[in-house]
Design a protein around this motif. Structure first.
Motif: not given
Length: 288
Positions: A183, A201, A206, A238, A241-242
């Protein structure tokens, strides 16, 4: 005058002797054949089979069919795809670090979603995490393939592919130390109190923190919400977010939290909710 010497004629065999010898030989042959047949019969009854004739293999390729798993490879142990409904946290210590390398699931799934852009994803588990890549993949595929997830709006399709396939993004399950490094390399610091705590993410990744996958979060545990529900939330969050979604606030106190609320840290006055969609509609809150 001495005459030419000649051998005396051989005595004639006794009457019937030649015929008896022929019958004796014939009888002996029959006995041998019968005994041999009986022995073969006993071997067949005991499970032996006669040796096959030697044949030359054809040079033509065999027809395509299911691949047989090597007998030297131990079969994967069956495991529960989701924790029991009443379980809030898994017991036992959670590995804090692994090898930093990953095992990719080999399963391929169907395309989920009716229409829209198709995005393919892979699933991987860190070696040394004591988690099985196939089992994790089953859970991820089931969550993302649910109509309450991101595919339900008819604008997106998702498909799980094997680790060797081309993919748009990968869902990783990593120990907290590895998750922290991954991360941070992508620009996100997931430390809380000096320890890698949340998931995150980064571009094309993810990353699910093993601590959270096994222990959930206080916001869910205190509300007596099962671990299986938290797992649905963290995958949807997550991957959200992607897919381009950002953090949101609680739209109504006491109501279900949109999935893009940082529910691992705070519910912002809402109650836990694990899905992007509610009652067939996308559940959203004010942008943060």
């Amino acid at each position: 005058m001495i005459g030419e010497l000649t051998a005396p004629p051989a005595p004639a065999p006794p009457p019937g002797r030649g015929r008896w010898r022929k019958w004796w030989l014939a009888g002996f042959a029959v006995v041998v054949l019968v005994a041999g047949g009986a022995a073969v019969g006993r071997r067949l009854e005991e499970g032996d089979t006669p040796s096959p004739a030697v044949t030359v293999a054809s040079s033509a390729p065999a027809a395509a069919g299911p691949q047989v798993e090597s007998l030297t490879k131990p079969p994967r142990k069956p495991a529960e795809t989701t924790p029991p409904a009443s379980l809030l946290q898994l017991p036992g210590a959670v590995p804090s670090h692994g090898t930093g390398t990953f095992t990719y699931a080999t399963e391929r799934g169907p395309v989920r979603g009716a229409k829209g852009q198709l995005r393919r994803f892979r699933v991987a588990v860190e070696k040394g995490s004591n988690e099985d890549a196939g089992t994790f993949a089953e859970q991820v595929a089931a969550i993302l393939g649910d109509d309450r997830s991101w595919i339900g709006g008819g604008q997106l399709r998702l498909q799980m592919v094997a680790g060797s396939d081309a993919a748009d993004f990968t869902v990783y399950l990593a120990t907290r130390d590895t998750a922290g490094r991954m991360c941070l390399a992508g620009g996100t610091n997931i430390r809380v109190g000096g320890r890698p705590y949340t998931s995150c993410r980064t571009t094309g990744k993810a990353i699910i923190n093993l601590d959270r996958w096994r222990r959930s979060a206080p916001t869910y545990v205190d509300a007596k919400v099962p671990l299986s529900t938290y797992r649905k939330y963290v995958i949807n969050h997550e991957v959200g977010h992607e897919l381009g979604h950002h953090h949101q606030n609680c739209p109504r106190a006491g109501g279900p939290a949109p999935v893009m609320v940082q529910q691992t840290l705070t519910l912002r006055g809402c109650r836990p909710y694990a899905w992007p969609r509610l009652d067939g509609k996308l559940l959203t809150g004010p942008a943060l």
